[in-house]
Design an enzyme around this catalytic site. Sequence first.
Site, PDB file in Angstrom:
ATOM      1  N   GLU A  13      41.817  49.489  70.304  1.00  0.00           N
ATOM      2  CA  GLU A  13      41.492  50.928  70.182  1.00  0.00           C
ATOM      3  C   GLU A  13      42.809  51.683  70.007  1.00  0.00           C
ATOM      4  O   GLU A  13      43.237  52.456  70.866  1.00  0.00           O
ATOM      5  CB  GLU A  13      40.724  51.436  71.418  1.00  0.00           C
ATOM      6  CG  GLU A  13      40.188  52.858  71.231  1.00  0.00           C
ATOM      7  CD  GLU A  13      39.806  53.547  72.539  1.00  0.00           C
ATOM      8  OE1 GLU A  13      38.996  52.991  73.306  1.00  0.00           O
ATOM      9  OE2 GLU A  13      40.334  54.653  72.788  1.00  0.00           O
ATOM     10  N   HIS A  15      45.227  54.122  67.780  1.00  0.00           N
ATOM     11  CA  HIS A  15      44.971  55.201  66.826  1.00  0.00           C
ATOM     12  C   HIS A  15      46.167  55.584  65.972  1.00  0.00           C
ATOM     13  O   HIS A  15      47.313  55.366  66.340  1.00  0.00           O
ATOM     14  CB  HIS A  15      44.504  56.444  67.589  1.00  0.00           C
ATOM     15  CG  HIS A  15      43.302  56.186  68.440  1.00  0.00           C
ATOM     16  ND1 HIS A  15      42.080  55.836  67.926  1.00  0.00           N
ATOM     17  CD2 HIS A  15      43.140  56.217  69.785  1.00  0.00           C
ATOM     18  CE1 HIS A  15      41.211  55.684  68.917  1.00  0.00           C
ATOM     19  NE2 HIS A  15      41.824  55.900  70.050  1.00  0.00           N
ATOM     20  N   HIS A 160      33.561  56.089  70.180  1.00  0.00           N
ATOM     21  CA  HIS A 160      34.766  56.617  70.838  1.00  0.00           C
ATOM     22  C   HIS A 160      34.534  58.076  71.236  1.00  0.00           C
ATOM     23  O   HIS A 160      33.794  58.792  70.554  1.00  0.00           O
ATOM     24  CB  HIS A 160      35.940  56.520  69.848  1.00  0.00           C
ATOM     25  CG  HIS A 160      37.258  56.920  70.408  1.00  0.00           C
ATOM     26  ND1 HIS A 160      37.692  58.231  70.439  1.00  0.00           N
ATOM     27  CD2 HIS A 160      38.244  56.173  70.973  1.00  0.00           C
ATOM     28  CE1 HIS A 160      38.901  58.266  71.000  1.00  0.00           C
ATOM     29  NE2 HIS A 160      39.256  57.036  71.326  1.00  0.00           N
ATOM     30  N   ASP A 283      44.819  52.150  73.688  1.00  0.00           N
ATOM     31  CA  ASP A 283      44.574  53.553  73.334  1.00  0.00           C
ATOM     32  C   ASP A 283      45.887  54.225  72.922  1.00  0.00           C
ATOM     33  O   ASP A 283      46.099  55.410  73.161  1.00  0.00           O
ATOM     34  CB  ASP A 283      43.905  54.358  74.465  1.00  0.00           C
ATOM     35  CG  ASP A 283      43.059  55.534  73.950  1.00  0.00           C
ATOM     36  OD1 ASP A 283      43.091  55.802  72.722  1.00  0.00           O
ATOM     37  OD2 ASP A 283      42.393  56.189  74.753  1.00  0.00           O
TER      38      ASP A 283
HETATM   39 ZN    ZN Z   1      41.053  56.302  71.952  1.00  0.00          ZN
END
Ligand code: ZN
Length: 320
Positions: A13, A15, A160, A283
């Site tokens: 995950e 980004h 998400h 993340d």
């Molecule tokens: Zn995220």
Amino acid sequence: MTAKPNCPVIAIEEHYWDKDLTAHFKGVEGSRNPEMLKRLYDLGDYRISLMDAAGVDMQVLSHGAPSLQKIGADLAVDLGRRVNDRLGEACARYPKRFAAFAALPTAAPEAAARELERCVKAGFKGAMIHGLSNGEFLDDPKFDPIWATAERLDVPIYLHPSVPDPTVAKIYYEKYLEDFPMVIRAAWGFTVETATIAIRLVLGGVFERHPKMNLVLGHFGETLPFVLWRIDQALKRPGAKPMDFRKVFSSNFHVTTSGNFSNPALLCTMMEIGIDRILFAIDFPFVENPDGMNWIPNLPICEEDKIKLLSGNAQRLLKL
Ligand code: ZN
């Protein structure tokens, strides 16, 4: 430098931002500090140097929230194609370090399904959807083409969080936003909204219509593993439609560790849905790579389970 585990580390995950898309982001969703922006807009050497310094072997990349989910059909379809093409090019430059989840123009569900198929044929591993689609819950049958395509292509959809709907934001969080700006986001607002969307997908029969569809939730399942027994028991009380929530959750959902490096949360989730359904994620860049990597030596699980968590499950689910 953190201690390297005895297997690859795949974080799923992670980004980035695309300027063509973020030009449409409004208010707090479009602003970040300069270092964060540098990390978000980089899909090259800087990102890889930060991965190397922490010991992350591969990032499965996705656009940051709200991605295409707050953009109307008129813009989102063409924009999404351009954004995904650029992401695909970045993965092609670093095939051993990057893989990707597509951004989908959910405002046009049929076009979103076609874009998912186009991207998967080009090597994408699934797609990520961020919160509501222009204020609409995803359990509406009009979104079924997306789930049907994901099921047919055997790729997961990652659900998400995004900043909650403005009505919810005002009633639930406004009073505390100034003193605690994250209360509407990672501290609580994200969790409530994403868990609600996930619960509604189950109640709305999405997994009855698409029994092989795999949904991924971040942040250890947005609290759902902890309350699974209660949701399941309460939904079965007299007067309700038949529903085996716990069975659906344990059959169609995977969860990741993104931004929630908690041993109690891990153990609870393992007891509810098993280690095979838990995947590592950090993340990045909203959470620092070392925060996730420093947790690994302290994982209270055996070596075999550690390998599943850090890469084995991702290799299987995403066919890496
Ligand atoms: Zn995220």
